[in-house]
Scaffold this active site. Structure first.
Site, short mmCIF file in Angstrom:
data_model
loop_
_atom_site.label_atom_id
_atom_site.label_comp_id
_atom_site.label_asym_id
_atom_site.label_seq_id
_atom_site.Cartn_x
_atom_site.Cartn_y
_atom_site.Cartn_z
N TYR A 480 69.24 60.49 108.80
CA TYR A 480 69.98 61.61 109.40
C TYR A 480 70.93 61.03 110.44
O TYR A 480 70.89 61.38 111.63
CB TYR A 480 69.01 62.63 110.02
CG TYR A 480 68.23 63.41 108.98
CD1 TYR A 480 68.72 63.54 107.67
CD2 TYR A 480 67.01 64.01 109.27
CE1 TYR A 480 68.01 64.23 106.71
CE2 TYR A 480 66.30 64.72 108.30
CZ TYR A 480 66.81 64.81 107.03
OH TYR A 480 66.12 65.52 106.06
C1 LIG Z 1 73.04 67.08 101.17
C2 LIG Z 1 72.15 65.98 101.70
C3 LIG Z 1 70.79 66.03 101.45
C4 LIG Z 1 69.96 65.02 101.91
N1 LIG Z 1 68.62 65.10 101.64
C5 LIG Z 1 67.81 64.09 102.05
C6 LIG Z 1 66.41 64.11 101.76
O1 LIG Z 1 65.90 65.05 101.14
N2 LIG Z 1 65.65 63.07 102.18
C7 LIG Z 1 66.19 62.02 102.87
O2 LIG Z 1 65.47 61.06 103.19
N3 LIG Z 1 67.51 61.98 103.17
C8 LIG Z 1 68.32 62.98 102.78
N4 LIG Z 1 69.65 62.93 103.07
C9 LIG Z 1 70.16 61.77 103.81
C10 LIG Z 1 70.44 60.61 102.87
O3 LIG Z 1 69.23 60.02 102.45
C11 LIG Z 1 71.27 59.55 103.58
O4 LIG Z 1 72.49 60.10 103.96
C12 LIG Z 1 71.48 58.33 102.69
O5 LIG Z 1 71.94 57.26 103.47
C13 LIG Z 1 72.48 58.64 101.60
O6 LIG Z 1 72.62 57.58 100.71
P1 LIG Z 1 74.00 57.49 99.90
O7 LIG Z 1 73.95 56.26 99.08
O8 LIG Z 1 74.29 58.78 99.24
O9 LIG Z 1 75.01 57.36 101.11
P2 LIG Z 1 76.25 56.37 101.53
O10 LIG Z 1 77.08 57.23 102.36
O11 LIG Z 1 76.84 55.81 100.27
O12 LIG Z 1 75.52 55.25 102.31
C14 LIG Z 1 74.77 55.48 103.49
C15 LIG Z 1 74.68 54.18 104.31
O13 LIG Z 1 74.07 53.15 103.51
C16 LIG Z 1 74.99 52.09 103.27
N5 LIG Z 1 74.88 51.73 101.85
C17 LIG Z 1 75.08 52.55 100.79
N6 LIG Z 1 74.89 51.89 99.66
C18 LIG Z 1 74.57 50.62 99.98
C19 LIG Z 1 74.29 49.46 99.23
N7 LIG Z 1 74.30 49.49 97.89
N8 LIG Z 1 74.05 48.31 99.89
C20 LIG Z 1 74.06 48.27 101.24
N9 LIG Z 1 74.32 49.33 102.01
C21 LIG Z 1 74.58 50.51 101.39
C22 LIG Z 1 76.35 52.66 103.59
O14 LIG Z 1 77.28 51.66 103.92
C23 LIG Z 1 76.03 53.61 104.72
O15 LIG Z 1 75.87 52.88 105.92
C24 LIG Z 1 70.51 63.93 102.63
C25 LIG Z 1 71.87 63.89 102.88
C26 LIG Z 1 72.70 64.90 102.43
C27 LIG Z 1 74.18 64.86 102.72
#
Ligand SMILES: Cc1cc2nc3c(=O)[nH]c(=O)nc-3n(C[C@H](O)[C@H](O)[C@H](O)COP(=O)(O)OP(=O)(O)OC[C@H]3O[C@@H](n4cnc5c(N)ncnc54)[C@H](O)[C@@H]3O)c2cc1C
Ligand SMILES: *[C@@H]1O[C@H](CO)[C@@H](O)[C@H](O)[C@H]1NC(C)=O
Ligand SMILES: *[C@@H]1O[C@H](CO)[C@@H](O)[C@H](O)[C@H]1NC(C)=O
Ligand SMILES: *[C@@H]1O[C@H](CO)[C@@H](O)[C@H](O)[C@H]1NC(C)=O
Ligand SMILES: *[C@@H]1O[C@H](CO)[C@@H](O)[C@H](O)[C@H]1NC(C)=O
Ligand SMILES: *[C@@H]1O[C@H](CO)[C@@H](O)[C@H](O)[C@H]1NC(C)=O
Ligand SMILES: *[C@@H]1O[C@H](CO)[C@@H](O)[C@H](O)[C@H]1NC(C)=O
Ligand SMILES: *[C@@H]1O[C@H](CO)[C@@H](O)[C@H](O)[C@H]1NC(C)=O
Ligand SMILES: *[C@@H]1O[C@H](CO)[C@@H](O)[C@H](O)[C@H]1NC(C)=O
Length: 537
Positions: A480
């Site tokens: 978060y």
């Molecule tokens: C609508 C919504 C619902 C959510 N529901 C939940 C939930 O139910 N449970 C929960 O735990 N969280 C939840 N989240 C939070 C979510 O887990 C985090 O935002 C998570 O970081 C998202 O991962 P992403 O790959 O989509 O994000 P990104 O925006 O792609 O990445 C998030 C962070 O991780 C880094 N990162 C991404 N991919 C990599 C990689 N391959 N290698 C190294 N670093 C990387 C990015 O640089 C950034 O710092 C929710 C978020 C949203 C917006």
């Protein structure tokens, strides 16, 4: 493989000066030369005429649609939001290695985006010039139901993972988040929790291997990266350590029938008593039972129109309705649960139900990627270690009603979470936490005035909650992401600045994370506003 020309390193400072220059044509030229230098470097490594298929300059007609596709927070979809100089969308894992080597050689930052759900947009915006590595093409999922394992590439979504597991078996699942478009790369590395948390813990508690590209461009797995780095990328976030290519996960058994329900009560319907009792039950009850409590101010039309607070209990039970009703009848009478409130279904149907699809939606809906759609969002988080008294709750309701728009979700801990030690992974919030609070503000209207209203409100509510939540440090959940709790300045990236947010996210695990960071990326190449700092620069 040839090293790229040292000229690139010399050129970069000039390029940055030009970028900051008010003369747009110079800036355009500079961007072009970064692009040329970078692509020349890629060509040294990738012996294919197709290299340009994965690289998008700002002038490319596809640039905007690729950038927007995975912007998941409309706050960062404005003309003034910082944009990547170049987007690289690798189609092979080796492309990630090359992109890291080439970007590092010209001292250009990389931001990695998997699903784009970072609440502060850190995967696709930056206060430094940067290249975005967009992982959406790397989304293979291989499920081996026989051995109950799967290999998931970072660019896969949770919805794709759940669907691919279900294709192979209806009695296997995986404990991870609720929203199907969330990306595996960010979600797993930050902890990853969902409605099976009390039974199975977090996503990271079921990871048996990982592949990461480090700052030298090497692909490392659990064995070659070592226990320390493997520990760090389970809860410490990925972005401080390299680029995660994939995780190997252990699937968990799920019953053929699970039960869900949502029951709501307003203050007039004794919601306060319900919340008092929820705190006595939800963190302690049967670990197959996860009862999320959602609190929101609203206008009631019952009788005279008036403001109230609604408490909604949204539930997942890994078992049948009859057992659930008799359990809650005894333990949680203020809920007044009846059999007809409950819906029995398969595990994959519960995934669809929890994600708020219309009734009867097919599991295939989980494969949808909903490109280029986002609301305006702000999130904050807290951990609660002692129950909040009835008086305390009544005081909180008044504040929520005054503010008018900000909601909270209480997510119960306990169960399996209590059994895993706080240093087993980098994620520290285990035994001793009754529940986690997620504060949320969502809005639709663009513009600074609405943003100010909503972000001010959510900050006020968070501040009002101070007496009721964890202290010294006041803890927060990395997934978060909340830049209000402290940031590191890139021109001054220091351990001291990092400590401010670091202890909130990682508690006593922070120091070990910084030590590991210092070993694997001593030059602090992989960084952002809330990355793990090195011990000394
Ligand atoms: C609508 C919504 C619902 C959510 N529901 C939940 C939930 O139910 N449970 C929960 O735990 N969280 C939840 N989240 C939070 C979510 O887990 C985090 O935002 C998570 O970081 C998202 O991962 P992403 O790959 O989509 O994000 P990104 O925006 O792609 O990445 C998030 C962070 O991780 C880094 N990162 C991404 N991919 C990599 C990689 N391959 N290698 C190294 N670093 C990387 C990015 O640089 C950034 O710092 C929710 C978020 C949203 C917006
Ligand atoms: C190059 O691209 C073409 C068309 O996009 C594709 O058919 C071909 O397989 C690619 N070649 C390599 C070596 O990737
Ligand atoms: C845009 O970039 C893609 C990928 O590099 C490339 O295939 C395409 O030719 C470019 N289009 C334009 C108009 O530059
Ligand atoms: C995805 O899996 C397919 C089939 O096994 C394979 O051909 C392909 O190379 C994989 N793609 C990536 C990006 O790993
Ligand atoms: C609320 O609680 C009071 C006191 O226990 C009780 O008399 C009343 O019936 C309850 N109201 C509702 C709507 O359940
Ligand atoms: C971003 O803004 C553009 C234009 O203002 C709009 O078309 C697009 O849908 C928006 N995308 C997101 C993810 O907010
Ligand atoms: C983890 O915590 C336990 C106590 O809970 C302690 O005994 C152990 O030394 C810690 N391990 C590390 C590596 O810090
Ligand atoms: C901001 O809040 C004020 C006071 O609640 C309200 O009058 C105004 O309409 C809000 N503005 C926006 C853009 O939401
Ligand atoms: C650098 O960090 C120190 C220590 O936290 C802080 O006092 C100072 O204001 C920072 N400087 C800048 C320019 O951010």
């Amino acid at each position: 493989m040839e090293k790229p020309s040292p000229l690139a390193t010399i050129m970069l400072p000039i390029v940055i000066v030009l970028l900051l220059s008010p003369h747009a044509s110079y800036a355009a030229q500079a961007t072009e030369s970064v692009y040329e230098t970078f692509v020349d470097c890629l060509r040294n490594y990738i012996n294919s005429p197709n290299i340009s298929n994965i690289v998008f300059a700002q002038t490319n007609s596809s640039y905007s649609s690729i950038l927007r596709a995975y912007i998941r927070n409309a706050r960062f979809n404005t003309t003034s939001s910082p944009k990547p100089l170049i987007i690289v969308a690798p189609v092979q894992e080796s492309h990630v290695q090359t992109a890291v080597i080439c970007a590092e050689s010209i001292d250009m930052q990389i931001k990695t985006r998997s699903g784009g759900h970072d609440f502060e947009g850190l995967s696709y915006i930056s206060d430094e010039p940067f290249i975005m590595l967009d992982m959406f093409n790397l989304r293979n999922i291989t499920v081996d139901a026989q051995n109950k394992v799967a290999v998931v590439q970072a660019g896969a979504t949770l919805g794709e993972l759940y669907y691919r597991i279900w294709e192979k078996s209806d009695v296997l699942g995986f404990p991870a988040g609720v929203c199907h478009t969330v990306g595996v790369g960010g979600h797993f590395s930050g902890g990853g929790y969902g409605n099976m948390m009390r039974k199975y813990g977090l996503s990271i508690d079921h990871i048996s291997d990982a592949q990461i590209v480090d700052v030298k461009g090497r692909i490392l797995n659990k064995e070659s990266m070592g226990e320390d780095l493997f520990w760090a990328i389970r809860g410490g976030g990925g972005a401080s350590f390299g680029v995660i290519l994939s995780y190997t996960i252990k699937l968990v058994p799920v019953p053929e029938v699970v039960t869900v329900f949502q029951v709501e009560k307003t203050l007039e319907q004794n919601a306060t008593d319900l919340v008092v009792q929820w705190q006595q039950v939800a963190p302690y009850t049967d670990e197959r039972l996860f009862m999320r409590l959602q609190l929101h101010p609203m206008i009631s039309n019952v009788g005279e129109r008036h403001k109230t607070v609604r408490a909604a209990v949204m539930t997942m039970f890994l078992g049948g309705a009859e057992e659930l009703v008799s359990l809650l009848d005894k333990k949680f009478p203020t809920l007044g649960l009846k059999k007809e409130n409950c819906i029995e279904m398969s595990w994959i149907e519960s995934v669809v139900w929890w994600d708020s699809f219309p009734n009867g939606a097919h599991p295939e809906a989980l494969l949808g990627r909903n490109l280029n759609s986002a609301k305006f969002l702000k999130r904050k988080s807290d951990y609660v270690k002692d129950p909040i008294s009835k008086d305390g709750l009544e005081w909180i309701w008044k504040r929520m009603i005054e503010l008018g728009q900000t909601g909270m979700a209480f997510n119960p801990y306990g169960g399996r979470m209590n059994e895993i030690s706080a240093n087993a992974t980098a994620f520290p919030h285990r035994a001793g936490n009754l529940f986690k609070i997620e504060y949320s503000a969502n809005w639709e209207e663009p513009g600074g005035s609405a943003e100010k209203n909503f972000t001010t409100q959510i900050r006020r509510l968070h501040s009002y909650m101070t007496p009721f939540v964890s202290k010294n440090p006041r803890r927060a959940f990395l997934n978060y992401r909340d830049l209000d709790i402290g940031i590191n300045h890139h021109d001054n990236n220091s351990y001291q600045e990092g400590e401010v947010y670091g202890f909130k996210y990682f508690d006593d695990n922070f120091y070990r994370l910084a030590k590991i960071k210092t070993e694997v990326d001593p030059g602090n190449y992989f960084r952002n506003e809330q990355s793990i700092p090195t011990l000394k620069l």
